[in-house]
Design an enzyme around this catalytic site. Structure first.
Site, PDB file in Angstrom:
ATOM      1  N   TYR A  15       0.801  -1.150  -0.038  1.00 14.40           N
ATOM      2  CA  TYR A  15       0.068  -0.053  -0.065  1.00 14.40           C
ATOM      3  C   TYR A  15       0.797   1.101   0.095  1.00 14.40           C
ATOM      4  O   TYR A  15       0.724   2.120   0.879  1.00 14.40           O
ATOM      5  CB  TYR A  15      -0.902   0.162   1.106  1.00 14.40           C
ATOM      6  CG  TYR A  15      -1.720  -1.236   1.294  1.00 14.40           C
ATOM      7  CD1 TYR A  15      -2.691  -1.643   0.306  1.00 14.40           C
ATOM      8  CD2 TYR A  15      -1.588  -2.217   2.341  1.00 14.40           C
ATOM      9  CE1 TYR A  15      -3.558  -3.036   0.360  1.00 14.40           C
ATOM     10  CE2 TYR A  15      -2.178  -3.349   2.371  1.00 14.40           C
ATOM     11  CZ  TYR A  15      -3.300  -3.768   1.466  1.00 14.40           C
ATOM     12  OH  TYR A  15      -4.024  -4.954   1.550  1.00 14.40           O
ATOM     13  N   TYR A 143     -13.688  -6.486   4.508  1.00 15.21           N
ATOM     14  CA  TYR A 143     -12.298  -6.841   3.866  1.00 15.21           C
ATOM     15  C   TYR A 143     -11.877  -8.221   3.966  1.00 15.21           C
ATOM     16  O   TYR A 143     -11.999  -8.805   5.003  1.00 15.21           O
ATOM     17  CB  TYR A 143     -11.281  -5.757   4.621  1.00 15.21           C
ATOM     18  CG  TYR A 143      -9.826  -6.083   3.974  1.00 15.21           C
ATOM     19  CD1 TYR A 143      -9.319  -5.456   2.783  1.00 15.21           C
ATOM     20  CD2 TYR A 143      -9.044  -7.028   4.659  1.00 15.21           C
ATOM     21  CE1 TYR A 143      -8.171  -5.789   1.976  1.00 15.21           C
ATOM     22  CE2 TYR A 143      -7.721  -7.294   4.077  1.00 15.21           C
ATOM     23  CZ  TYR A 143      -7.260  -6.664   2.852  1.00 15.21           C
ATOM     24  OH  TYR A 143      -6.126  -7.124   2.355  1.00 15.21           O
ATOM     25  N   ASP A 244     -15.134 -15.330   7.882  1.00 14.31           N
ATOM     26  CA  ASP A 244     -13.446 -14.778   7.586  1.00 14.31           C
ATOM     27  C   ASP A 244     -13.031 -14.499   9.013  1.00 14.31           C
ATOM     28  O   ASP A 244     -13.280 -13.510   9.702  1.00 14.31           O
ATOM     29  CB  ASP A 244     -13.511 -13.794   6.733  1.00 14.31           C
ATOM     30  CG  ASP A 244     -12.158 -13.271   6.699  1.00 14.31           C
ATOM     31  OD1 ASP A 244     -11.155 -13.723   7.107  1.00 14.31           O
ATOM     32  OD2 ASP A 244     -11.973 -12.402   5.733  1.00 14.31           O
ATOM     33  N   LYS A 273      -3.175 -15.537  10.102  1.00 12.24           N
ATOM     34  CA  LYS A 273      -2.614 -14.574  11.089  1.00 12.24           C
ATOM     35  C   LYS A 273      -1.937 -15.198  12.091  1.00 12.24           C
ATOM     36  O   LYS A 273      -0.747 -15.769  12.165  1.00 12.24           O
ATOM     37  CB  LYS A 273      -3.494 -13.426  11.250  1.00 12.24           C
ATOM     38  CG  LYS A 273      -3.709 -12.656  10.070  1.00 12.24           C
ATOM     39  CD  LYS A 273      -4.312 -11.183  10.454  1.00 12.24           C
ATOM     40  CE  LYS A 273      -4.649 -10.262   9.468  1.00 12.24           C
ATOM     41  NZ  LYS A 273      -3.578  -9.767   8.524  1.00 12.24           N
TER      42      LYS A 273
END
Length: 424
Positions: A15, A143, A244, A273
């Site tokens: 990003y 997201y 998710d 993660k």
């Protein structure tokens, strides 16, 4: 050319602009919750390396698992081969997950686990003779990753991927959850969602959502009843539910999994993660036996996905050690302590004119500002305060490692308060 200048000219960070990249800080080592920069500066990490390093850095149990495994077998293909680390980590996962999730698919990364979940849902309905059920319904402000199918279920307007809208598969978007986690539930917010189910259930393969906390789409914390009602609507209209839990899994929200807040069992769950404690890239997509067996009833009779590094033994061994640490069950007390302290210390930010909202759930603390701030300038101030915090847009947030001490956490909250005071 020094390291930072080489990095600036030749390495592309996430990003970040290639013409005017954000400043980078060179990390030389990390231990516990502390990052040590190349110049010796020590920073308390408030980000858990994008929410993954829940046990802190350089943990002896994870180090030991990695050393032992790399001396035995660092990688072997997973096609036609299995091994003890994959069996061990899958056993631990299934024992931790809600009953009804029975089949583990070991993937490369969180975004890939979402791709796998979407493919599972679409292939399931195709195998059931309903290929028309191929679309996904997703709440806005969600997201789910940066790969193409994952991008297609991120918010198309407020998300990070609007530039790709012309090439992404069109999906169906519900209004984002509105009732806050701690507020009284408002059933009226489900009316437009019910309408979407009525209009589109014939083409819906699945609903995909982030349970209780919407992460990079806005760090929004919503009421558990929204999740419960989504499960009920999926059952009523014959639609699969994908949770998710890449960001919310393994204790971050105060429950082992976000779906546990509502006693909901999804048909498919995505994990990543914290799975390896931030050591190695690895994820898992776990589904019910009904989904797994249903996929294999039709042609081609197998699930059509197979990453090269699927079931990587080194990642599996470290993940197994990470799950063992979580199963020692210190995290509930750690997360409660973090939540209590964040509520107390971030509340002072509410008095700043620059601040729009402060919200906390589990080991997540968020300060939302009225307007987007200069990230480079914010980070410069945070580094001066001896902390590492990575804001984005209007959001200054922390998701620290569970092993952080109260004194270290106070350093983070103090830095947020005084940095935002400087910008007010």
């Amino acid at each position: 050319m020094n390291n930072i200048e080489f990095d600036r000219q030749h390495i592309w960070h996430p990003y970040t602009s290639a013409t005017n990249p954000l400043p980078c800080y060179e990390v030389a080592s990390a231990k516990g919750v502390t990052l040590t920069l190349a110049d010796g500066t020590e920073l308390i990490d408030g980000m858990s390396s994008w929410w993954a390093a829940v046990h802190g850095y350089n943990h002896p149990a994870l180090n030991s698992a990695a050393h032992q495994q790399i001396d035995t077998m660092s990688h072997v293909m997973f096609g036609g081969i299995t091994h003890q680390p994959a069996i061990d980590v899958s056993k631990q996962l299934l024992a931790m997950l809600p009953d009804g999730l029975d089949r583990v698919f070991l993937a490369d990364s969180g975004s890939v686990s979402v791709e796998v979940a979407i493919k599972m849902a679409v292939q399931y309905w195709a195998a059931q003779g309903q290929p028309n059920k191929h679309k996904l319904l997703s709440p806005r402000n969600g997201y789910h990753g940066d790969t193409f199918a994952a991008m297609s279920v991120c918010d198309p307007v407020n998300g990070m991927h609007s530039v790709f809208n012309q090439v992404l598969k069109p999906q169906i978007f519900a209004p984002s959850p509105q009732t806050r986690f701690e507020s009284t539930w408002n059933e009226d917010e489900m009316l437009p969602v019910i309408e979407l189910f009525e209009q589109h259930h014939h083409e819906l393969a699945a609903v995909i959502l982030e349970p209780v906390v919407q992460g990079a789409g806005g760090m929004r914390m919503y009421h558990k009843q929204y999740l419960k009602r989504m499960r009920q609507l999926c059952d009523e209209y014959n639609v699969l539910l994908i949770c998710d839990e890449i960001a919310t899994g393994f204790g971050r929200t105060g429950q082992l999994f976000g779906c546990n807040h509502a006693d909901v069992v999804p048909d498919i769950i995505c994990l990543g993660k914290a799975l390896t404690g931030g050591y190695l890239t690895m994820a898992a997509t776990v589904c019910s036996n009904d989904v797994a067996l249903g996929i294999c009833e039709g042609s081609p009779g197998v699930f059509m996905h197979g990453p090269t590094y699927m079931g990587n033994p080194l990642a599996c061994a470290v993940a197994n050690a990470s799950l063992t640490l979580i199963n020692q069950n210190h995290w509930p007390q750690q997360v409660v302590q973090i939540e209590t302290q964040l509520n107390a210390e971030l509340s002072e930010c509410r008095g700043l004119s620059i601040v729009k909202d402060v919200r906390v759930l589990g080991a997540i603390g968020v300060v939302e500002t009225q307007q987007a701030l200069d990230v480079a300038q914010l980070q410069k101030h945070f580094v001066k305060h001896g902390v590492w915090i990575r804001p984005f847009g209007k959001l200054v947030y922390i998701m620290p490692p569970y092993v952080i001490t109260p004194q270290q956490l106070s350093r983070l909250t103090y830095a947020i308060l005084h940095t935002l005071k400087h910008f007010s």
